[in-house]
Design a protein around this motif. Structure first.
Motif, PDB file in Angstrom:
ATOM      1  N   SER A  11       0.801  -1.230   0.000  1.00  0.00           N
ATOM      2  CA  SER A  11       0.000   0.000   0.000  1.00  0.00           C
ATOM      3  C   SER A  11       0.836   1.284   0.000  1.00  0.00           C
ATOM      4  O   SER A  11       0.335   2.350  -0.342  1.00  0.00           O
ATOM      5  CB  SER A  11      -0.952   0.022   1.200  1.00  0.00           C
ATOM      6  OG  SER A  11      -0.236   0.053   2.426  1.00  0.00           O
ATOM      7  N   LYS A  12       2.105   1.197   0.398  1.00  0.00           N
ATOM      8  CA  LYS A  12       3.000   2.354   0.371  1.00  0.00           C
ATOM      9  C   LYS A  12       4.108   2.070  -0.647  1.00  0.00           C
ATOM     10  O   LYS A  12       5.112   1.431  -0.342  1.00  0.00           O
ATOM     11  CB  LYS A  12       3.587   2.628   1.757  1.00  0.00           C
ATOM     12  CG  LYS A  12       2.533   3.045   2.781  1.00  0.00           C
ATOM     13  CD  LYS A  12       3.163   3.354   4.129  1.00  0.00           C
ATOM     14  CE  LYS A  12       2.094   3.804   5.130  1.00  0.00           C
ATOM     15  NZ  LYS A  12       2.670   4.122   6.457  1.00  0.00           N
ATOM     16  N   LEU A  13       3.879   2.528  -1.853  1.00  0.00           N
ATOM     17  CA  LEU A  13       4.738   2.179  -2.977  1.00  0.00           C
ATOM     18  C   LEU A  13       5.694   3.308  -3.325  1.00  0.00           C
ATOM     19  O   LEU A  13       5.465   4.467  -2.967  1.00  0.00           O
ATOM     20  CB  LEU A  13       3.878   1.839  -4.201  1.00  0.00           C
ATOM     21  CG  LEU A  13       2.724   0.867  -3.961  1.00  0.00           C
ATOM     22  CD1 LEU A  13       1.950   0.652  -5.254  1.00  0.00           C
ATOM     23  CD2 LEU A  13       3.222  -0.457  -3.403  1.00  0.00           C
ATOM     24  N   PHE A  14       6.750   2.947  -4.050  1.00  0.00           N
ATOM     25  CA  PHE A  14       7.733   3.921  -4.522  1.00  0.00           C
ATOM     26  C   PHE A  14       7.907   3.754  -6.026  1.00  0.00           C
ATOM     27  O   PHE A  14       8.119   2.639  -6.513  1.00  0.00           O
ATOM     28  CB  PHE A  14       9.079   3.728  -3.819  1.00  0.00           C
ATOM     29  CG  PHE A  14       9.032   3.969  -2.338  1.00  0.00           C
ATOM     30  CD1 PHE A  14       9.368   5.209  -1.811  1.00  0.00           C
ATOM     31  CD2 PHE A  14       8.640   2.966  -1.466  1.00  0.00           C
ATOM     32  CE1 PHE A  14       9.319   5.444  -0.443  1.00  0.00           C
ATOM     33  CE2 PHE A  14       8.590   3.182  -0.097  1.00  0.00           C
ATOM     34  CZ  PHE A  14       8.926   4.428   0.419  1.00  0.00           C
ATOM     35  N   ALA A  15       7.808   4.849  -6.751  1.00  0.00           N
ATOM     36  CA  ALA A  15       7.986   4.837  -8.201  1.00  0.00           C
ATOM     37  C   ALA A  15       9.275   5.559  -8.567  1.00  0.00           C
ATOM     38  O   ALA A  15       9.716   6.465  -7.860  1.00  0.00           O
ATOM     39  CB  ALA A  15       6.787   5.518  -8.874  1.00  0.00           C
ATOM     40  N   LYS A  16       9.874   5.153  -9.684  1.00  0.00           N
ATOM     41  CA  LYS A  16      11.133   5.742 -10.148  1.00  0.00           C
ATOM     42  C   LYS A  16      10.888   6.439 -11.491  1.00  0.00           C
ATOM     43  O   LYS A  16      11.123   5.852 -12.560  1.00  0.00           O
ATOM     44  CB  LYS A  16      12.198   4.659 -10.285  1.00  0.00           C
ATOM     45  CG  LYS A  16      12.410   3.879  -8.980  1.00  0.00           C
ATOM     46  CD  LYS A  16      13.337   2.692  -9.176  1.00  0.00           C
ATOM     47  CE  LYS A  16      13.451   1.861  -7.901  1.00  0.00           C
ATOM     48  NZ  LYS A  16      14.310   0.663  -8.067  1.00  0.00           N
ATOM     49  N   PRO A  17      10.393   7.677 -11.464  1.00  0.00           N
ATOM     50  CA  PRO A  17       9.999   8.357 -12.703  1.00  0.00           C
ATOM     51  C   PRO A  17      11.141   8.638 -13.666  1.00  0.00           C
ATOM     52  O   PRO A  17      10.915   8.833 -14.857  1.00  0.00           O
ATOM     53  CB  PRO A  17       9.369   9.663 -12.186  1.00  0.00           C
ATOM     54  CG  PRO A  17       9.992   9.882 -10.845  1.00  0.00           C
ATOM     55  CD  PRO A  17      10.185   8.526 -10.269  1.00  0.00           C
ATOM     56  N   ASN A  18      12.378   8.669 -13.177  1.00  0.00           N
ATOM     57  CA  ASN A  18      13.525   8.957 -14.046  1.00  0.00           C
ATOM     58  C   ASN A  18      14.205   7.680 -14.552  1.00  0.00           C
ATOM     59  O   ASN A  18      15.331   7.716 -15.040  1.00  0.00           O
ATOM     60  CB  ASN A  18      14.543   9.825 -13.314  1.00  0.00           C
ATOM     61  CG  ASN A  18      15.143   9.123 -12.096  1.00  0.00           C
ATOM     62  OD1 ASN A  18      14.527   8.226 -11.518  1.00  0.00           O
ATOM     63  ND2 ASN A  18      16.339   9.534 -11.711  1.00  0.00           N
ATOM     64  N   ALA A  19      13.512   6.548 -14.460  1.00  0.00           N
ATOM     65  CA  ALA A  19      14.118   5.264 -14.815  1.00  0.00           C
ATOM     66  C   ALA A  19      14.578   5.219 -16.265  1.00  0.00           C
ATOM     67  O   ALA A  19      15.694   4.774 -16.561  1.00  0.00           O
ATOM     68  CB  ALA A  19      13.124   4.127 -14.550  1.00  0.00           C
TER      69      ALA A  19
END
Length: 388
Positions: free
Chosen positions: A131-139
Motif C-alpha cells: 500500500s505504500k509504494l515507490f515509483a522511479k519516474p527517471n528510470a
C-alpha cells in the motif's frame, strides 16, 4: 486514484481512508494480501496485537468483521535513484542484471519473497509493502545514460524479478513502457515476468522486439483456483485472464512461457499438472517453476494469512513447507533456494518434469540476440554537439 508524494517528504502522504500505521492485529482486508503490518527487522520497537482499551489509534482488527473493515488506501512516493540497472552474480538465475521500476507491489501476493526489502525503507513488509509504494519516474532517462556508456557490455536485462513491472500503478505511471521504449530503440534484449494483463498494452513494442529476437515473456500462474487467487494475490490478474495473456502474446509472435511460481506445498502443489496443461493449451512454449520460500518477515506474514484463511490447514501446510526446506521455512542457499531439498522436493520435481514432457513443452531456452545493440546517444553528448 493514487496519492503522489516525494521520498524526502513522506509526511505529506495523505491517508484519507484506513492508515496501515494504525493496524497491529490481523484480519483479511479486502483487496490486500497481508493480514497485518508487522514491524520490520530493523525497527527498534516491535508491535504486537494487544488492546488494553485505552488507545483508539492503534487498532486490533482481529475481532472486526471483514465487511466492516474500511479500505486501505494506496499511496505512491517518488524515488529518484542514481542508477537503474541492478547487477547480481547469483549462479542459479539466468541473468546478471535487472530493472525494477517500482518498490513495493500492489498485487499483494502474500508469499512474495521481496516483501522484506520494504524494511530498508523503514516500512513494514506487511500491508505497507502493498500500500505504500515507490515509483522511479527517471528510470528511462537513467537507463539511456547507462546504456550509452562506452564501457557498457550488452546482456539481456530482466524485469519482474523483484516486484511486478505491470502492477496497477503502471497503468498511469507508464514507467515500464518508457523503459521498453529505450530498450526497443537501442535493440537491447529484455526478459519480462509478470502476472498482469496490463502487459498487453505494450504489445506493439513487444511484437516489434520479438521480430528481432529481443524479448521473451514469462507469465506467472500460481493457481487456477480463482477464489484462492483472490485471497493469495488479491490485485493480480485472475488465473483465466493470465492464460488469455499467454494466448494473445503467442498470437502476436512473442515467445511466452509459464512460470509455476511459487509452488506452495500443501496448497497449490496439487495443481502442477493442471496449470501446465492449461498453459500449454493457451500457447506457452516453455515452463519453469520455483518452490516457495519464506524469508525473514514473510514467514510470520504467511502464517498469519493461513490462520485467517485456512486455520484448519495452517499447521499441515507449514509442515509441508519445512519438509522441502530442510526443516526450515526458508533456505537462501544457491542451488537449493529455487527447488528445495529432500524427498518431497524431489517428488515435486519429477512430477513437474513428467508433465513438462507429457504436454510437449520445449526444452530449448529462447536465446535473445545481443548482436543488434546500438548504444543510445547520451544527453551529455547531445549537449556538447549543440555547443560545438
Amino acid at each position: 486514484m493514487e496519492q503522489v508524494a516525494t521520498y524526502e517528504n513522506r509526511a505529506l502522504r495523505a491517508r484519507p481512508f484506513l492508515s496501515s500505521d494504525s493496524i497491529v492485529g490481523g484480519t483479511a482486508f479486502k483487496g490486500r494480501g497481508a493480514t497485518s503490518n508487522i514491524s520490520g527487522r530493523f525497527e527498534k520497537h516491535k508491535r504486537t496485537a494487544f488492546d488494553d482499551g485505552w488507545d483508539d489509534h492503534v487498532l486490533d482488527w482481529t475481532s472486526v468483521s471483514n465487511d466492516d473493515v474500511p479500505p486501505l488506501k494506496t499511496t505512491v512516493a517518488e524515488e529518484k535513484p542514481k542508477h537503474i540497472i541492478t547487477r547480481n552474480s547469483s549462479p542459479d538465475v539466468p541473468f546478471d542484471r535487472s530493472i525494477n521500476p517500482y518498490r513495493g507491489c500492489e498485487h499483494g501476493c502474500v508469499y512474495c519473497f521481496a516483501r522484506p526489502t520494504h524494511a530498508f525503507m523503514g516500512l513494514s513488509p506487511g500491508l505497507d509493502f502493498e500500500s505504500k509504494l515507490f515509483a522511479k519516474p527517471n528510470a528511462a532517462a537513467l537507463l539511456r545514460e547507462e546504456l550509452a556508456k562506452k564501457a557498457y557490455k550488452v546482456s539481456p536485462i530482466a524485469m519482474g524479478t523483484n516486484t511486478d513491472p505491470y502492477q496497477p500503478i503502471e497503468k498511469t505511471r507508464r514507467i515500464t513502457r518508457s523503459i521498453l521504449e529505450v530498450l526497443d530503440n537501442a535493440n537491447h534484449p529484455v526478459s519480462i515476468v509478470t502476472k498482469s494483463r496490463l502487459i498487453l498494452r505494450d504489445i506493439d513494442i513487444l511484437k516489434s522486439m520479438a521480430e528481432r529476437g529481443l524479448v521473451k515473456v514469462g507469465i506467472s500462474v500460481t493457481t487456477l483456483d480463482h477464489k484462492l487467487s483472490m485471497k493469495m494475490e488479491p490485485r493480480a490478474t485472475s488465473p483465466q485472464r493470465r492464460l488469455d495473456v499467454i494466448r494473445l502474446l503467442k498470437d502476436a509472435g512473442v515467445p511466452v512461457s509459464v512460470m509455476v511460481a511459487p509452488i506452495i506445498p500443501g496448497l497449490t502443489d496439487v495443481e502442477i499438472e493442471q496449470i501446465l496443461k492449461a498453459a500449454r493449451h493457451a500457447g506457452a512454449e516453455g515452463a519453469a517453476y520455483i518452490m516457495m520460500r519464506l524469508p525473514l518477515e514473510v514467514a510470520p506474514l504467511f502464517a498469519d494469512w493461513l490462520a485467517a484463511h485456512f486455520p484448519d490447514r495452517k499447521n499441515k501446510i507449514l509442515a509441508r513447507v519445512r519438509a522441502v526446506r530442510g526443516g526450515k521455512l526458508s533456505d537462501s542457499q544457491f542451488k537449493r533456494r529455487m527447488r528445495g531439498e529432500g524427498l518431497e522436493a524431489d517428488l515435486l520435481n519429477h512430477r513437474f518434469k513428467n508433465a513438462h514432457r507429457r504436454y510437449g513443452f520445449s526444452s530449448d531456452k529462447t536465446k535473445l540476440d545481443c548482436r543488434q545493440f546500438v548504444p543510445p546517444i547520451s544527453v551529455h553528448e547531445k549537449q556538447m554537439s549543440l555547443a560545438l
